[in-house]
Design a protein around this motif. Structure first.
Motif, PDB file in Angstrom:
ATOM      1  N   ASP A   1     -20.830 -30.885 -26.795  1.00 33.96           N
ATOM      2  CA  ASP A   1     -19.134 -30.426 -27.405  1.00 33.96           C
ATOM      3  C   ASP A   1     -18.174 -31.447 -27.621  1.00 33.96           C
TER       4      ASP A   1
ATOM      5  N   GLN B   1     -15.782 -32.213 -25.028  1.00 32.04           N
ATOM      6  CA  GLN B   1     -15.278 -32.983 -23.358  1.00 32.04           C
ATOM      7  C   GLN B   1     -16.875 -33.733 -23.060  1.00 32.04           C
TER       8      GLN B   1
ATOM      9  N   TYR C   1     -24.354 -30.756 -22.446  1.00 34.36           N
ATOM     10  CA  TYR C   1     -22.769 -30.606 -21.262  1.00 34.36           C
ATOM     11  C   TYR C   1     -23.151 -31.535 -20.337  1.00 34.36           C
TER      12      TYR C   1
ATOM     13  N   SER D   1     -19.974 -32.374 -17.087  1.00 36.27           N
ATOM     14  CA  SER D   1     -18.593 -32.404 -16.448  1.00 36.27           C
ATOM     15  C   SER D   1     -18.289 -33.821 -15.478  1.00 36.27           C
TER      16      SER D   1
ATOM     17  N   ARG E   1     -12.113 -24.414 -14.503  1.00 34.03           N
ATOM     18  CA  ARG E   1     -12.183 -24.356 -16.065  1.00 34.03           C
ATOM     19  C   ARG E   1     -13.616 -24.571 -16.169  1.00 34.03           C
ATOM     20  N   ARG E   2     -13.515 -26.202 -16.226  1.00 36.25           N
ATOM     21  CA  ARG E   2     -14.671 -26.493 -17.016  1.00 36.25           C
ATOM     22  C   ARG E   2     -15.999 -26.172 -16.374  1.00 36.25           C
TER      23      ARG E   2
ATOM     24  N   HIS F   1     -16.811 -22.638 -15.342  1.00 38.76           N
ATOM     25  CA  HIS F   1     -16.944 -21.782 -16.599  1.00 38.76           C
ATOM     26  C   HIS F   1     -17.170 -21.960 -17.782  1.00 38.76           C
ATOM     27  N   GLU F   2     -16.754 -22.921 -18.455  1.00 42.19           N
ATOM     28  CA  GLU F   2     -17.302 -23.053 -19.710  1.00 42.19           C
ATOM     29  C   GLU F   2     -18.809 -23.695 -19.715  1.00 42.19           C
TER      30      GLU F   2
ATOM     31  N   ALA G   1     -20.249 -20.638 -19.276  1.00 44.86           N
ATOM     32  CA  ALA G   1     -20.873 -19.589 -20.216  1.00 44.86           C
ATOM     33  C   ALA G   1     -21.798 -20.464 -21.358  1.00 44.86           C
ATOM     34  N   LEU G   2     -22.195 -21.216 -21.394  1.00 48.89           N
ATOM     35  CA  LEU G   2     -22.741 -21.781 -21.893  1.00 48.89           C
ATOM     36  C   LEU G   2     -24.770 -22.028 -21.574  1.00 48.89           C
TER      37      LEU G   2
END
Length: 532
Positions: A53, A55, A380, A382, A401-402, A404-405, A408-409
């Protein structure tokens, strides 16, 4: 419409020769500075999986790595490289082609010479080729010769027979001006796309004429591309009259007629254009990878592990953008990694090194290491959450927020790799550890997670799913990545080194000693995160 394969009649060949003479001059090599959105356009319009993604792309510094790959590469090769980095899985045929190119430097030079004109283009054309279909030209395009003809006839009549014919001259001139003003901007913009397509077809034709193992079977397609290149190049008769050539567009609507005509050619021959684009872009991308690896002191072809493998192995892995970076080795089998280390020792660089090499292995099949066995999975990360004044988002909210993303992934059925640096720095110590432990334990339950943190208490909390590793220096000062947890921190020692004074250092040391008895070495915590 399909262009004929048989030998054309002499008038057709004559027109082809004239078009060839009228085509663009050989351009100098010039790498146009395309925007990131242009380079990413092929992947956007062609679709396909996205395995990294936005980020993660930024945090792994893939823009910089893309630039290093794309040296001496046109927009076509750049778009294909970007598409592979974002969502491609190493194609065995591409890997073998890169290997063969590395063994054939003479062929590499010939292929690059055949494609050198591509670097002069200043437009990306994947959007009109693979995106939304362009609108068909209007029916009245066939009548565009009438206004110039009316102007010529009325002018002749005014000069020879009837002075009142000057009104006809004026009317025809007004129509010509209105049409020119209406289409001037879109004609100029489209002309750049046409020049890009011409260079693409010309490169395809030249590549097909080379007798190399890398262009075998290209001959028929290359001949069609060459004929289409000449068909797309208009014969500009007024070029033969220097005084009139500058006014061709205004007097006979040359640019407007070429605009509509070239769009008709594109619509009718769209499959040929697409095949040429993909052929040339794929070969140029492989050529760029071969040049990139030629310039590297060390690389290896990655051995792919099954997608559900919970492990990886790197020997002497390096960061490709940091020539002076020291190599490190890491082996994971069944568990992820919790990485600790002193401030400034290079934990974040290690995470980026692992991340960019995992992306390279998945996209291209090689790593910047002595040896590598890795799963070819989505990645992915962070690593760079921060306050956003414009968005009204504090550091902790950005981290939430990150996280949570990422959760979800992780909820998808496909396994993935997660790289996380200093999770939840934006809140107090107790809540940071608590939230980090919960999120990391959940991610590591199904996926391979590599995390670094200064919160050493996380190591025993997560030991069932993350193996502890420590970045340190050995007795000789060499950097080493070894199993274990950091024992000697240096945060307080840096106070003295940076001139805070003895008093500040002493106070900080006393607080540290007091806190250490409560938090740094906790009692048995093996059941804290067990299911309730």
């Amino acid at each position: 419409m399909t262009l004929p394969d048989k030998k054309p009649a002499f008038p057709v060949r004559l027109r082809g020769w004239l078009r060839q003479l009228a085509s663009l001059p050989e351009p100098p090599e010039y790498d146009y500075p395309f925007a990131r959105s242009d380079i990413a356009m092929l992947g956007k319009v062609e679709g396909g999986p996205v395995l990294i993604d936005a980020q993660t792309w930024d945090e792994m510094l893939l823009d910089g790595y893309s630039e290093s790959l794309a040296e001496q590469t046109s927009i076509f090769g750049q778009q294909r490289l970007h598409q592979r980095l974002a969502g491609g899985v190493a194609d065995p045929a591409s890997v073998e082609r890169v290997r063969a190119l590395l063994a054939a430097p003479a062929d590499m030079a010939r292929l690059q010479q055949a494609m050198h004109g591509l670097r002069s283009v200043d437009m990306e054309v994947s959007a009109p080729l693979f995106g939304q279909p362009i609108a068909p030209p209007p029916w009245w395009r066939r009548l565009l010769l009438l206004p110039p003809l009316a102007l010529l006839l009325s002018l002749a009549a005014a000069l020879l027979f009837a002075p009142l014919a000057w009104f006809g001259v004026l009317a025809a001139w007004v129509v010509l001006m209105l049409l020119q003003v209406q289409f001037h901007d879109c004609c100029k913009y489209w002309q750049r796309s046409v020049q890009t397509l011409q260079q693409l077809l010309l490169a395809h034709e030249r590549l097909g004429a080379l007798a190399t193992p890398f262009t075998q079977g290209w001959q028929d397609e290359a001949r069609r591309a060459g004929r289409l290149h000449r068909h797309l190049t208009p014969i500009r008769w007024l070029k033969l009259i220097p005084l009139l050539s500058e006014y061709e567009d205004w007097f006979v609507l040359g640019d407007v007629r070429r605009y509509f005509r070239s769009r008709v050619v594109l619509l009718r021959q769209l499959d040929v254009f697409r095949r040429s684009f993909l052929r040339v872009a794929e070969l140029e991308a492989d050529l760029a990878l071969a040049r990139h690896l030629q310039a590297r002191e060390q690389f290896c072809w990655a051995q792919a592990l099954p997608g559900d493998a919970r492990g990886l192995r790197f020997e002497q892995v390096r960061h490709p953008l940091l020539p002076a970076a020291l190599p490190l080795s890491l082996a994971l089998d069944g568990r992820g990694a919790f990485v600790s280390g002193q401030n400034g020792i290079g934990k974040s660089t290690l995470l980026r090194t692992l991340g960019i090499n995992l992306v390279c292995a998945r996209a291209f099949g090689f790593c910047h290491a002595q040896a590598a066995r890795v799963p070819l999975l989505p990645l992915y990360s962070s690593m760079q959450s921060e306050d956003s004044l414009a968005g009204g988002e504090s550091l902790y909210l950005a981290e939430l927020r990150r996280a949570h993303e990422l959760l979800a992934l992780a909820g998808s059925t496909e396994p993935a790799l997660f790289i996380i640096d200093e999770i939840f720095r934006g809140t107090n110590h107790l809540e940071s550890i608590s939230a980090a432990a919960a999120v990391l334990h959940t991610l590591a339950a199904r996926h391979l997670v590599i995390v670094s943190s200064h919160n050493l208490v996380l190591a025993p909390l997560l030991e069932d799913c993350l193996a502890p590793w420590c970045v340190r220096r050995d007795a000789g000062g060499a950097l080493l990545l070894a199993p274990g947890v950091l024992q000697a921190t240096n945060g307080i020692a840096l106070l003295a080194e940076r001139g805070f004074g003895r008093q500040i250092e002493d106070k900080a040391g006393r607080v540290f000693d007091w806190l250490s008895t409560h938090m740094a070495q906790p009692a048995d915590c093996s059941g804290v995160l067990a299911p309730a």
